[in-house]
Design a protein around this motif. Structure first.
Motif, short mmCIF file in Angstrom:
data_model
loop_
_atom_site.label_atom_id
_atom_site.label_comp_id
_atom_site.label_asym_id
_atom_site.label_seq_id
_atom_site.Cartn_x
_atom_site.Cartn_y
_atom_site.Cartn_z
N LEU A 157 51.10 29.68 34.04
CA LEU A 157 51.29 30.94 34.77
C LEU A 157 50.31 32.01 34.30
O LEU A 157 49.80 32.80 35.10
N ALA A 158 50.03 32.04 33.00
CA ALA A 158 49.03 32.99 32.49
C ALA A 158 47.66 32.68 33.07
O ALA A 158 46.89 33.59 33.38
N PHE A 159 47.35 31.40 33.23
CA PHE A 159 46.07 31.00 33.83
C PHE A 159 46.03 31.35 35.31
O PHE A 159 45.04 31.89 35.80
N PHE A 160 47.12 31.07 36.03
CA PHE A 160 47.14 31.27 37.47
C PHE A 160 47.28 32.74 37.87
O PHE A 160 47.16 33.05 39.06
N ASN A 161 47.53 33.63 36.92
CA ASN A 161 47.69 35.04 37.32
C ASN A 161 46.37 35.69 37.71
O ASN A 161 46.34 36.84 38.13
N GLN A 162 45.26 34.96 37.57
CA GLN A 162 43.92 35.35 38.02
C GLN A 162 43.23 36.34 37.08
O GLN A 162 42.01 36.28 36.90
N MET A 163 43.97 37.23 36.46
CA MET A 163 43.35 38.25 35.61
C MET A 163 42.66 37.64 34.40
O MET A 163 41.51 37.95 34.10
#
Length: 434
Positions: free
Chosen positions: A128-134
């Motif tokens: 989820l940290a990776f997929f948050n785009q930021m």
């Protein structure tokens, strides 16, 4: 009754599994973050400030005033080492960002593992940290934020590990070390250090007041018997002396052992980071708007062919970060009503790095200041999605939705992929995103 103790080999197995998973995350994430990282083949956005400062550090003798004195030197020193190793080319400028973005994901995994004691939940938090785009965008540009983020996340992981221990001294010392390195990249690293200090002070004050919960249980965020051997001297060493020592040490390569020059550097950083006399900026935004993704920052948007554009936007994945606001409400309810320890910790390390911006007099802000809180929002999401009674598939269904949003945004996230006006218009849901 005889209780058999665990054998040394049994105790080593979880540690070995953790190391193997962390290594796999590192290798896979590192490869993915490096794909297309050399596009564009020129400096873009704030690279124009930090890469020249790194180049200056490679000079045998510094000529002229020190460039970019408004930030501490560690991240720029790391970029300088990369330029020396790979050359003054896009890979040389950006490789350290990819490396520290990878380390940030490993730190998310370790922090979630310390928090939830579950490999499945830790891996989900990392994804989820990776997929948050930021985090992905900041891992592919030569700016300072990803370096501070990685050290902050390691500080959080160490602190959470120590929070659960009877003797947290070693873990808290590691947290202080990592927080000091974060501050040496960017002063926003102070927010995580301040959060750690605030938690310890709050616990100690309640213990001093002899506070007790009438129906106390092992999952309470506060217990009167927490850290019985953690003394004031340990607190000072872990959260004051160690961070200060490692922070100041990073100035020595630039200023030598000149105490006056190092102190003057701190004065300049303080003045630049607290001033209100800053002109407006096209992409500026205020801290209350960041969780709602109201105003992104376009790092790059340029025409490269017929109806082809290279674009990089720092926005955040709405399919991850908007639901995180609901998860925050769930965690807040559990902390207040059920006194949940996990709810308390995920709230602390989201709200601490975020709400600290409300205290600063600085008028100029950007959504990328939200990066640390947006990353720790993955802890909040995993907490909310795996509460007692939640179906196991719910967590992974949400991860899949986040992945879909991340993939949809790739044309405006990776310059090497390029985008068309039609794709751009489909992705720009609101006028203020342009």
């Amino acid at each position: 009754m005889i209780i058999a103790s665990k054998s040394p080999s049994a105790l080593r197995r979880p540690a070995a599994r953790t190391a193997i998973v962390a290594a796999i995350i590192f290798v896979v994430a590192h490869v993915v973050l490096l794909l297309g990282i050399t596009a564009p083949d020129k400096l873009y956005f704030d690279e124009v400030h930090y890469v020249p400062a790194a180049r200056q550090m490679l000079q045998p003798v510094l000529e002229g005033p020190i460039l970019n004195p408004m930030h501490p030197p560690l991240a720029k020193e790391i970029i300088a080492l990369s330029i020396k190793a790979f050359g003054d080319v896009p890979l040389g400028w950006r490789y350290p960002a990819a490396l520290f973005g990878t380390l940030a994901l490993v730190a998310v995994y370790l922090g979630a593992l310390a928090l939830f004691a579950s490999q499945e939940r830790a891996i989900a938090a990392m994804l989820l940290a990776f997929f948050n785009q930021m985090l992905f965008v900041q891992s592919r540009i030569a700016m300072l934020d990803i370096f501070a983020l990685a050290f902050c996340l390691f500080a959080i992981a160490a602190f959470i590990h120590g929070f659960r221990q009877a003797r947290p001294q070693s873990a808290f010392a590691l947290a202080g070390l990592a927080a000091g390195l974060a501050c040496a990249c960017k002063w926003s690293g102070l927010f995580v250090l301040a959060t750690c200090i605030a938690i310890v002070v709050m616990i100690r004050l309640m213990q001093g007041w002899r506070a007790r919960f009438a129906d106390a249980n092992a999952e309470d965020w506060y217990r009167p018997d927490l850290w019985p051997d953690f003394r004031l001297r340990h607190f000072i060493v872990c959260f004051v002396l160690i961070p200060a020592a490692v922070y100041l040490a990073t100035f020595v390569p630039l200023y030598g052992l000149s105490f006056s020059d190092i102190i003057e550097a701190q004065r300049r950083i303080f003045a630049d980071n607290t001033t209100t006399a800053i002109a407006g900026h096209t992409y500026m935004s205020s801290w209350p708007s960041w969780p709602f993704l109201v105003r992104p920052v376009w790092y790059l948007f340029e025409k490269v062919g017929d109806d082809r554009f290279a674009a990089v936007v720092f926005l955040g994945n709405p399919l991850v970060l908007w639901p995180a606001l609901i998860a925050l409400i769930v965690a807040l309810r559990d902390w207040i009503v059920a006194r949940g320890r996990d709810a308390f910790l995920v709230l602390a390390f989201y709200l601490g790095p975020y709400l600290a911006w409300a205290l600063l007099p600085r008028t100029l802000g950007f959504i990328y200041y939200y990066l640390p809180a947006a990353t720790t929002a993955s802890f909040v999401l995993v907490y909310a999605l795996t509460r007692k009674g939640a179906p196991r598939w719910l967590l992974w269904a949400f991860v899949a939705v986040g992945c879909a949003g991340f993939i949809a945004m790739l044309p405006i996230t990776v310059a090497a992929i390029e985008t068309s006006i039609a794709t751009f218009n489909r992705l720009m849901l609101f006028q203020n995103w342009i």
